[in-house]
Design a protein around this motif. Sequence first.
Motif, PDB file in Angstrom:
ATOM      1  N   VAL A  21      45.829  26.226  38.119  1.00 18.12           N
ATOM      2  CA  VAL A  21      46.225  26.832  39.202  1.00 18.12           C
ATOM      3  C   VAL A  21      47.452  27.977  38.960  1.00 18.12           C
ATOM      4  O   VAL A  21      47.326  29.108  39.550  1.00 18.12           O
ATOM      5  N   ASP A  22      48.374  27.352  38.161  1.00 11.25           N
ATOM      6  CA  ASP A  22      49.317  28.176  37.934  1.00 11.25           C
ATOM      7  C   ASP A  22      49.152  29.365  36.964  1.00 11.25           C
ATOM      8  O   ASP A  22      49.831  30.468  37.435  1.00 11.25           O
ATOM      9  N   ALA A  23      48.246  29.138  35.991  1.00  7.34           N
ATOM     10  CA  ALA A  23      47.638  30.210  35.249  1.00  7.34           C
ATOM     11  C   ALA A  23      46.999  31.148  36.070  1.00  7.34           C
ATOM     12  O   ALA A  23      46.967  32.688  35.993  1.00  7.34           O
ATOM     13  N   GLY A  24      46.144  30.923  37.124  1.00  8.12           N
ATOM     14  CA  GLY A  24      45.439  31.606  38.140  1.00  8.12           C
ATOM     15  C   GLY A  24      46.540  32.629  38.709  1.00  8.12           C
ATOM     16  O   GLY A  24      46.492  33.892  39.000  1.00  8.12           O
ATOM     17  N   ILE A  25      47.659  32.027  39.339  1.00 10.69           N
ATOM     18  CA  ILE A  25      48.826  32.885  39.912  1.00 10.69           C
ATOM     19  C   ILE A  25      49.481  33.861  38.888  1.00 10.69           C
ATOM     20  O   ILE A  25      49.532  35.011  39.439  1.00 10.69           O
ATOM     21  N   ASP A  26      49.468  33.540  37.771  1.00  8.17           N
ATOM     22  CA  ASP A  26      50.015  34.430  36.757  1.00  8.17           C
ATOM     23  C   ASP A  26      49.168  35.689  36.617  1.00  8.17           C
ATOM     24  O   ASP A  26      49.306  36.929  36.468  1.00  8.17           O
ATOM     25  N   VAL A  27      47.937  35.383  36.563  1.00  4.50           N
ATOM     26  CA  VAL A  27      46.531  36.288  36.205  1.00  4.50           C
ATOM     27  C   VAL A  27      46.734  37.037  37.363  1.00  4.50           C
ATOM     28  O   VAL A  27      46.639  38.495  37.454  1.00  4.50           O
ATOM     29  N   LEU A  28      46.825  36.489  38.807  1.00  2.61           N
ATOM     30  CA  LEU A  28      46.684  37.329  39.885  1.00  2.61           C
ATOM     31  C   LEU A  28      47.726  38.488  40.044  1.00  2.61           C
ATOM     32  O   LEU A  28      47.652  39.412  40.421  1.00  2.61           O
ATOM     33  N   ALA A  45      43.883  41.185  41.826  1.00  2.00           N
ATOM     34  CA  ALA A  45      42.671  40.066  42.163  1.00  2.00           C
ATOM     35  C   ALA A  45      41.473  40.265  41.259  1.00  2.00           C
ATOM     36  O   ALA A  45      40.736  39.273  40.968  1.00  2.00           O
ATOM     37  N   ARG A  46      41.012  41.521  41.035  1.00  2.00           N
ATOM     38  CA  ARG A  46      40.034  41.616  40.322  1.00  2.00           C
ATOM     39  C   ARG A  46      40.061  41.089  38.833  1.00  2.00           C
ATOM     40  O   ARG A  46      38.861  40.629  38.393  1.00  2.00           O
ATOM     41  N   GLY A  47      40.994  40.677  38.431  1.00  2.00           N
ATOM     42  CA  GLY A  47      41.100  40.154  37.082  1.00  2.00           C
ATOM     43  C   GLY A  47      41.070  38.745  37.021  1.00  2.00           C
ATOM     44  O   GLY A  47      40.962  38.148  35.909  1.00  2.00           O
ATOM     45  N   LEU A  48      41.139  38.095  38.131  1.00  2.00           N
ATOM     46  CA  LEU A  48      41.263  36.815  38.438  1.00  2.00           C
ATOM     47  C   LEU A  48      39.647  36.355  37.905  1.00  2.00           C
ATOM     48  O   LEU A  48      38.911  36.006  38.952  1.00  2.00           O
ATOM     49  N   THR A  49      39.383  35.952  37.007  1.00  2.00           N
ATOM     50  CA  THR A  49      38.071  35.156  36.447  1.00  2.00           C
ATOM     51  C   THR A  49      38.275  33.776  35.989  1.00  2.00           C
ATOM     52  O   THR A  49      39.593  33.776  35.338  1.00  2.00           O
ATOM     53  N   PHE A  50      37.281  33.087  35.883  1.00  2.00           N
ATOM     54  CA  PHE A  50      37.584  31.868  35.263  1.00  2.00           C
ATOM     55  C   PHE A  50      38.119  31.930  33.745  1.00  2.00           C
ATOM     56  O   PHE A  50      38.894  31.182  33.184  1.00  2.00           O
TER      57      PHE A  50
END
Lengths: 208, 208
Positions: free
Chosen positions: B12-19, B24-29
Amino acid sequence: MAGNPERRAALVDAGIDVLAREGARGLTFRAVDTAAGVPTGTASNYFTGRDDLLRQIDARLHVRLAPDPAVLGDLMKRPRDRALVTAFMHDLLARATGDRTGYLALLEMRLEATRRPELRASFTTSVRGDLEDGMEFHREAGLPGGDETVVVLYLAVLGLLLEHLTLPGVLDGVLPGVGVPEGLVERIVATVVPENSDTPPAQTPAGP
Amino acid sequence: MAGNPERRAALVDAGIDVLAREGARGLTFRAVDTAAGVPTGTASNYFTGRDDLLRQIDARLHVRLAPDPAVLGDLMKRPRDRALVTAFMHDLLARATGDRTGYLALLEMRLEATRRPELRASFTTSVRGDLEDGMEFHREAGLPGGDETVVVLYLAVLGLLLEHLTLPGVLDGVLPGVGVPEGLVERIVATVVPENSDTPPAQTPAGP
């Protein structure tokens, strides 16, 4: 660079649509070509690169979101009181909500500016220029309050637009009987702007 | 769904960094797996889909950006005046600017919410809940001003955070001698919040 001004404008408007719909990362020359319905490769004849496209989008949004001079002219016939400030804010809100795609594209540009120093520099200049123009306009028109009033009002309306355009359900009905955004902008002005220009805001301490 | 809580938190923290970094469009699994340094396919064992990931990011940001109970406890020993409201706002700003990545991710989530009805619904509930909690806290603590004060203050600070975190040069020095964001938040509170709880804001008309 290709010079057909109508096609350039259509490409820039297509870029605004792509920004709002797909987010900044979706803004590629290919996506702009597709959105504008022109052959792939067209956008690359009109923009030197992505920063150039973003700068032209910023300039175009200034035109799209600008006040109507006839509306401004009518408003400027009225007394310089808090009601007039409210009327100006209603006009600003109507422009932003009436071109929701354009305003969402501006918000995408802000986030893209955190990643692109060149965009951050040019976009900062244009937004700062708008704020300074607003302060000068307020002073020269003799509207109630000073520079500090304009800055606080600007920030509250910026927050209102961000909230209302992205998560409208947050503000709807939060103050019973106060419609959003129109009713809420009246409450913002009543809170931030002194009643008339002779009365300094009762709550604001004198500056150092 | 896989159940390792530490790995889930890291994803989840990695997802926050990616966002924050990619939008948002870069947020893929796949991007989350890469940012977390785990094998491709890991995120898909922890989240049912992108809406689930975004909901868990929202919940995690609530924790990351939450006030420190010890700081709140100290503040609550002070008189319930405008200076205390200013101190609360300083604390809020320090949390948001101290976790800039987290706050930028929240702004990305707002824009993504304009495109995803499921995210819009869950995110609206959490942001509205925060605002209503803030109104209740202000009332129960006996801080000066009413619900309207809290809403206008909330919007002005939201605008300040948006501006300061995306285009800091817009506000820097715009009011001579007023530092950003600390000095400016003092001016916002002084403008919006009445001096003490016995004095209703002079400029606010009585409600209907």
